[in-house]
Design a protein around this motif. Structure first.
Motif, short mmCIF file in Angstrom:
data_model
loop_
_atom_site.label_atom_id
_atom_site.label_comp_id
_atom_site.label_asym_id
_atom_site.label_seq_id
_atom_site.Cartn_x
_atom_site.Cartn_y
_atom_site.Cartn_z
N LEU A 71 24.29 10.49 19.84
CA LEU A 71 23.49 9.35 20.29
C LEU A 71 22.06 9.36 19.74
O LEU A 71 21.50 8.32 19.42
N LEU A 72 21.49 10.55 19.64
CA LEU A 72 20.11 10.65 19.17
C LEU A 72 20.01 10.85 17.66
O LEU A 72 18.92 10.89 17.11
N HIS A 73 21.17 10.97 16.99
CA HIS A 73 21.20 11.18 15.54
C HIS A 73 20.39 12.41 15.13
O HIS A 73 19.64 12.37 14.16
N LEU A 74 20.54 13.48 15.90
CA LEU A 74 19.86 14.74 15.62
C LEU A 74 20.89 15.86 15.51
O LEU A 74 21.92 15.83 16.17
N PRO A 75 20.61 16.87 14.68
CA PRO A 75 21.53 18.00 14.55
C PRO A 75 21.75 18.72 15.89
O PRO A 75 20.86 18.73 16.76
N LEU A 76 22.91 19.34 16.03
CA LEU A 76 23.23 20.07 17.26
C LEU A 76 22.20 21.15 17.58
O LEU A 76 21.83 21.33 18.74
N GLY A 77 21.74 21.85 16.57
CA GLY A 77 20.75 22.90 16.81
C GLY A 77 19.47 22.37 17.44
O GLY A 77 18.89 23.00 18.32
N VAL A 78 19.05 21.20 17.00
CA VAL A 78 17.85 20.58 17.56
C VAL A 78 18.09 20.19 19.02
O VAL A 78 17.26 20.46 19.89
N ILE A 79 19.23 19.58 19.29
CA ILE A 79 19.57 19.19 20.67
C ILE A 79 19.63 20.41 21.57
O ILE A 79 19.14 20.39 22.69
N ARG A 80 20.23 21.49 21.07
CA ARG A 80 20.31 22.71 21.88
C ARG A 80 18.93 23.22 22.24
O ARG A 80 18.69 23.66 23.38
N ILE A 81 17.99 23.19 21.30
CA ILE A 81 16.63 23.66 21.58
C ILE A 81 15.94 22.74 22.58
O ILE A 81 15.31 23.20 23.53
#
Length: 125
Positions: A71-81
């Motif tokens: 939904l945010l068009h961001l990599p998983l690593g970024v979302i996890r942080i």
């Protein structure tokens, strides 16, 4: 020329969103981990747009880390942080499934997830 600038913006942005961090205390969050907004988190001020978006998406109900990434068009690593930061600030709670240890009589005990994987593999034959 504009394609080059657009490419640079996409590669630099995740780094900027996380403040240069590539790992967090909870950077191993599973894709299926569910994020729940804590009471009062919606009114929190001073959040980055990305963290605000996570809270908005999660405020409607539980949402997975993978869904937030899409939904945010961001990599998983970024979302996890970002989710880890929000968890540390008590803005969200993360629900993960922990493997259940099953004593199979063998040493060491096999986890239920391993047994399920074996069963799924046999069923696929």
């Amino acid at each position: 020329m504009s394609e080059h600038v657009e490419y640079e913006a996409r590669t630099v942005r995740p780094y900027a969103v996380t403040g240069g961090r590539v790992r967090s205390a909870r950077s191993d969050l599973p894709l299926e981990a569910l994020v729940e907004v804590m009471p009062g988190a919606v009114a929190t001020t001073g959040l980055t747009p990305e963290k605000r978006a996570i809270i908005q998406h999660a405020s409607a109900g539980y949402i997975s880390v993978a869904e937030l990434s899409a939904l945010l068009h961001l990599p998983l690593g970024v979302i996890r942080i970002l989710v880890s930061d929000l968890t540390d600030a008590n803005s969200v709670r993360v629900h993960t499934s922990q493997p259940v240890e099953v004593n199979t009589g063998e040493s060491p005990a096999l986890s239920l997830s391993v047994l399920e994987s074996v069963l799924n593999g046999i069923s696929a034959l």
